[in-house]
Scaffold this motif. Structure first.
Motif, PDB file in Angstrom:
ATOM      1  N   GLU A 166       0.829  -1.210   0.000  1.00  0.00           N
ATOM      2  CA  GLU A 166       0.000   0.000   0.000  1.00  0.00           C
ATOM      3  C   GLU A 166       0.863   1.260   0.000  1.00  0.00           C
ATOM      4  O   GLU A 166       0.565   2.241  -0.706  1.00  0.00           O
ATOM      5  CB  GLU A 166      -0.927   0.003   1.225  1.00  0.00           C
ATOM      6  N   SER A 199      -1.960  -1.185 -10.253  1.00  0.00           N
ATOM      7  CA  SER A 199      -3.254  -0.577  -9.887  1.00  0.00           C
ATOM      8  C   SER A 199      -3.455   0.801 -10.521  1.00  0.00           C
ATOM      9  O   SER A 199      -3.605   1.805  -9.820  1.00  0.00           O
ATOM     10  CB  SER A 199      -3.360  -0.469  -8.359  1.00  0.00           C
ATOM     11  N   ILE A 252      -6.222   3.157  -9.191  1.00  0.00           N
ATOM     12  CA  ILE A 252      -5.972   3.844  -7.923  1.00  0.00           C
ATOM     13  C   ILE A 252      -5.035   5.033  -8.143  1.00  0.00           C
ATOM     14  O   ILE A 252      -5.236   6.116  -7.595  1.00  0.00           O
ATOM     15  CB  ILE A 252      -5.396   2.878  -6.875  1.00  0.00           C
ATOM     16  N   ALA A 312      -7.002   7.724  -9.547  1.00  0.00           N
ATOM     17  CA  ALA A 312      -7.871   8.348  -8.532  1.00  0.00           C
ATOM     18  C   ALA A 312      -7.087   9.368  -7.714  1.00  0.00           C
ATOM     19  O   ALA A 312      -7.602  10.452  -7.394  1.00  0.00           O
ATOM     20  CB  ALA A 312      -8.465   7.275  -7.622  1.00  0.00           C
ATOM     21  N   ILE A 313      -5.845   9.060  -7.377  1.00  0.00           N
ATOM     22  CA  ILE A 313      -5.007  10.007  -6.632  1.00  0.00           C
ATOM     23  C   ILE A 313      -4.816  11.282  -7.447  1.00  0.00           C
ATOM     24  O   ILE A 313      -4.971  12.398  -6.935  1.00  0.00           O
ATOM     25  CB  ILE A 313      -3.644   9.382  -6.290  1.00  0.00           C
ATOM     26  N   GLU A 335      -8.238  13.230  -7.798  1.00  0.00           N
ATOM     27  CA  GLU A 335      -8.977  13.639  -6.593  1.00  0.00           C
ATOM     28  C   GLU A 335      -8.160  14.416  -5.572  1.00  0.00           C
ATOM     29  O   GLU A 335      -8.673  14.781  -4.503  1.00  0.00           O
ATOM     30  CB  GLU A 335      -9.575  12.389  -5.921  1.00  0.00           C
ATOM     31  N   GLU A 386     -16.052  10.314   2.201  1.00  0.00           N
ATOM     32  CA  GLU A 386     -15.602   8.971   1.838  1.00  0.00           C
ATOM     33  C   GLU A 386     -15.606   8.710   0.338  1.00  0.00           C
ATOM     34  O   GLU A 386     -15.060   7.694  -0.118  1.00  0.00           O
ATOM     35  CB  GLU A 386     -16.481   7.925   2.538  1.00  0.00           C
ATOM     36  N   LYS A 387     -16.214   9.601  -0.432  1.00  0.00           N
ATOM     37  CA  LYS A 387     -16.194   9.436  -1.889  1.00  0.00           C
ATOM     38  C   LYS A 387     -14.808   9.736  -2.458  1.00  0.00           C
ATOM     39  O   LYS A 387     -14.502   9.378  -3.590  1.00  0.00           O
ATOM     40  CB  LYS A 387     -17.241  10.341  -2.532  1.00  0.00           C
ATOM     41  N   HIS A 425     -10.922   9.022  -2.516  1.00  0.00           N
ATOM     42  CA  HIS A 425     -10.074   7.882  -2.176  1.00  0.00           C
ATOM     43  C   HIS A 425      -9.178   8.240  -0.985  1.00  0.00           C
ATOM     44  O   HIS A 425      -8.677   9.365  -0.886  1.00  0.00           O
ATOM     45  CB  HIS A 425      -9.218   7.477  -3.381  1.00  0.00           C
ATOM     46  N   ARG A 426      -8.948   7.297  -0.109  1.00  0.00           N
ATOM     47  CA  ARG A 426      -8.154   7.550   1.106  1.00  0.00           C
ATOM     48  C   ARG A 426      -6.743   8.011   0.760  1.00  0.00           C
ATOM     49  O   ARG A 426      -6.161   8.846   1.455  1.00  0.00           O
ATOM     50  CB  ARG A 426      -8.114   6.314   2.004  1.00  0.00           C
ATOM     51  N   TYR A 427      -6.165   7.474  -0.316  1.00  0.00           N
ATOM     52  CA  TYR A 427      -4.832   7.916  -0.716  1.00  0.00           C
ATOM     53  C   TYR A 427      -4.858   9.362  -1.197  1.00  0.00           C
ATOM     54  O   TYR A 427      -3.928  10.132  -0.935  1.00  0.00           O
ATOM     55  CB  TYR A 427      -4.274   7.026  -1.832  1.00  0.00           C
ATOM     56  N   ARG A 446      -6.823  11.647  -0.163  1.00  0.00           N
ATOM     57  CA  ARG A 446      -6.977  12.516   1.019  1.00  0.00           C
ATOM     58  C   ARG A 446      -5.613  12.766   1.675  1.00  0.00           C
ATOM     59  O   ARG A 446      -5.353  13.853   2.196  1.00  0.00           O
ATOM     60  CB  ARG A 446      -7.929  11.866   2.028  1.00  0.00           C
TER      61      ARG A 446
END
Length: 385
Positions: free
Chosen positions: A153, A210, A213, A216-217, A220, A237-238, A240-242, A244
Motif C-alpha cells: 500500500e 493498480s 488507484i 484516482a489520486i 482527486e 468517503e467518496k 479515495h483515502r490515498y 486525502r
C-alpha cells in the motif's frame, strides 16, 4: 536558522537548505559550507536569500537530518523530471524507474522514522513541479506509515504521489510560472490538470500497478472533504483515502514553498491555515496525525514567549506544538546571564507560552540590536551534550 540576503553571506557559513533544479541539488546542498564560488553562482541564478544555520561564521551548526537522504531526494527529482519529459515527448512512461524511486523513499523513511519533517529547500520556479512532487511523495509516505499501511500500500501511495501532478504537462509553463494572479480563464486551465493526469495514467496503464488507484489520486487530490473542491466536487468517503493523504501533503508543501507570487509560510502558519482557515477541506484525523509529526517550530526557530526570547533546541513526535527552547533573553530583549532550557511539553503554559515566531527580517534586526546571534546558545547546548 536565519535567512540572509546573498550580500550578507560569508565564507564558512553552513547552508540550512538545498537548492534544486531538475537534476537535483546541483547548486547547493544543505550542510555544506559556503564559498565565494557558491555566492557567485547564487547571484548568477538569481537566488535572493539563503537560509544558514547562523549569521556568525564562528558558530555554525549542522542542520537537523531530513527524513530522507539527500542523495535519495536528488535522484528522485532527476527521475521524476526525466519521466515527465518522456511522457510529454513520447507518451511513454518509465514505470520501473519511478517505482524504484518510490522504494528508495520508503526505505529511507523506515530507516529514519525518528526524524521529524523539517523541509527546507529552494526550488527554481521553472522546475518547481518535479521537486514538489518528490516532497509530496515523501510527506504522503510518512503519513501512510503512520496509518500503518502495508508495504504494498505504501509503495502504491508513494508512486501515486509522485504522479499526482502529471496533468500539469498540459498546462502552459507561462501559467505555471506566472508571478501575478491568474485570470479566470487561466485558473480554469489549471483546474483541468487532475483529470488530465488521470487520463494520462490510464493511457499508460501497462506496467503500472493498480492504474485505477493511481488515476484516482491524480484526479482527486484537489477534492475537499466538504465537497467544495474540484474537479468533481466529491466529498468525504467518496474521495479515495490515498487522495486525502496526498491532498494534505500537496497543500502543506505548496504553502511552505516560495513561489513566484508568494513567500514561503513557516510551518506553524501553514498549520494554522490548514487547520483553521481551510477548515472542512481536509480529513481531520489525517490532518491531526500529520501535524503531530511535522516540525512546526524547526530547530533554530527564534520565538517570543511569555518568559522572554527563546530558540528552539529540539522537538519530538506528538509534541510538535510544544518544543524545547533555550531561553536567552528577557521580554525586553536583554540577554540573560545564564540561558535556561524549558521543555514546553511539560511547562504549565504549554503551547500558550509561545506568543510569536520572529521572522527572518525581524531576526536580522534583533541580532543587530543585541549583538548576539541566538544560534550561539544552540552551539553551547550541543557542546554540553
Amino acid at each position: 536558522m536565519i535567512r540572509l540576503p546573498i550580500k550578507k553571506l560569508k565564507q564558512g557559513m553552513i547552508v540550512a537548505q538545498s537548492i534544486y533544479n531538475h537534476h537535483g541539488a546541483s547548486y547547493l546542498v544543505k550542510g555544506q559550507p559556503i564559498t565565494k564560488e557558491y555566492i557567485r553562482q547564487l547571484r548568477k541564478i538569481g537566488i535572493p536569500t539563503v537560509a544558514v544555520t547562523s549569521s556568525n561564521p564562528n558558530f555554525q551548526l549542522m542542520p537537523p537530518q531530513d527524513i530522507v537522504q539527500e542523495k535519495t531526494r536528488v535522484n528522485a527529482i532527476e527521475k521524476v523530471y526525466n519521466a515527465f519529459q518522456t511522457v510529454e515527448e513520447t507518451g511513454q512512461f518509465d514505470a520501473k524507474s519511478i517505482q524504484a524511486v518510490s522504494e528508495n523513499i520508503l526505505f529511507d523513511l523506515i530507516d529514519r522514522r525518528e526524524n521529524l519533517v523539517q523541509l527546507t529547500d529552494i526550488r527554481l520556479h521553472d522546475t518547481y513541479t518535479f521537486a514538489h512532487s518528490v516532497n509530496v511523495a515523501i510527506l504522503s509516505a510518512m503519513l501512510g506509515l503512520l496509518c500503518h499501511y502495508t508495504k504494498k500500500e505504501l509503495l502504491l501511495l508513494t508512486l501515486g504521489a509522485l504522479l499526482h501532478d502529471l496533468g500539469k504537462i498540459n498546462v502552459p509553463p507561462a501559467i505555471l510560472n506566472k508571478t501575478t494572479g491568474l485570470t479566470a480563464e487561466e485558473f480554469e486551465q489549471v483546474k483541468q490538470h487532475p483529470l488530465q493526469g488521470a487520463k494520462r495514467i490510464m493511457r499508460m496503464e501497462r506496467g503500472l500497478p493498480s492504474p485505477a488507484i493511481l488515476a484516482a489520486i491524480a484526479s482527486e487530490h484537489h477534492e475537499h472533504m466538504d465537497g467544495t473542491g474540484y474537479p468533481r466536487g466529491l466529498s468525504a468517503e467518496k474521495i479515495h483515502r490515498y487522495a486525502r493523504i496526498v491532498a494534505i501533503a500537496d497543500v502543506y508543501d505548496a504553502l511552505t514553498s516560495e513561489r513566484p507570487y508568494k513567500k514561503a509560510y513557516t510551518p506553524n502558519i501553514a498549520r494554522n491555515i490548514m487547520v483553521n482557515i481551510s477548515k472542512g477541506q481536509f480529513d481531520p484525523d489525517l490532518l491531526a496525525l500529520f501535524f503531530n509529526n511535522v516540525s512546526l517550530y524547526p530547530i533554530g526557530t527564534v520565538m517570543q514567549t511569555i518568559y522572554g526570547y527563546g530558540i528552539v533546541s529540539s522537538c519530538t513526535f506528538g509534541k510538535t506544538e510544544t518544543p524545547t527552547i533555550v531561553l536567552f533573553a528577557d521580554r525586553d530583549g536583554k540577554v540573560r546571564n545564564e540561558p535556561e532550557t524549558i521543555d514546553l511539553s511539560t511547562d504549565p503554559a504549554g503551547n500558550r507560552a509561545i506568543e510569536i515566531v520572529i521572522s527572518d527580517r525581524e531576526l536580522r534586526h534583533f541580532i543587530r540590536e543585541i549583538n548576539i546571534d541566538p544560534s550561539i546558545f544552540l552551539h553551547n547546548t550541543e557542546r554540553e551534550n
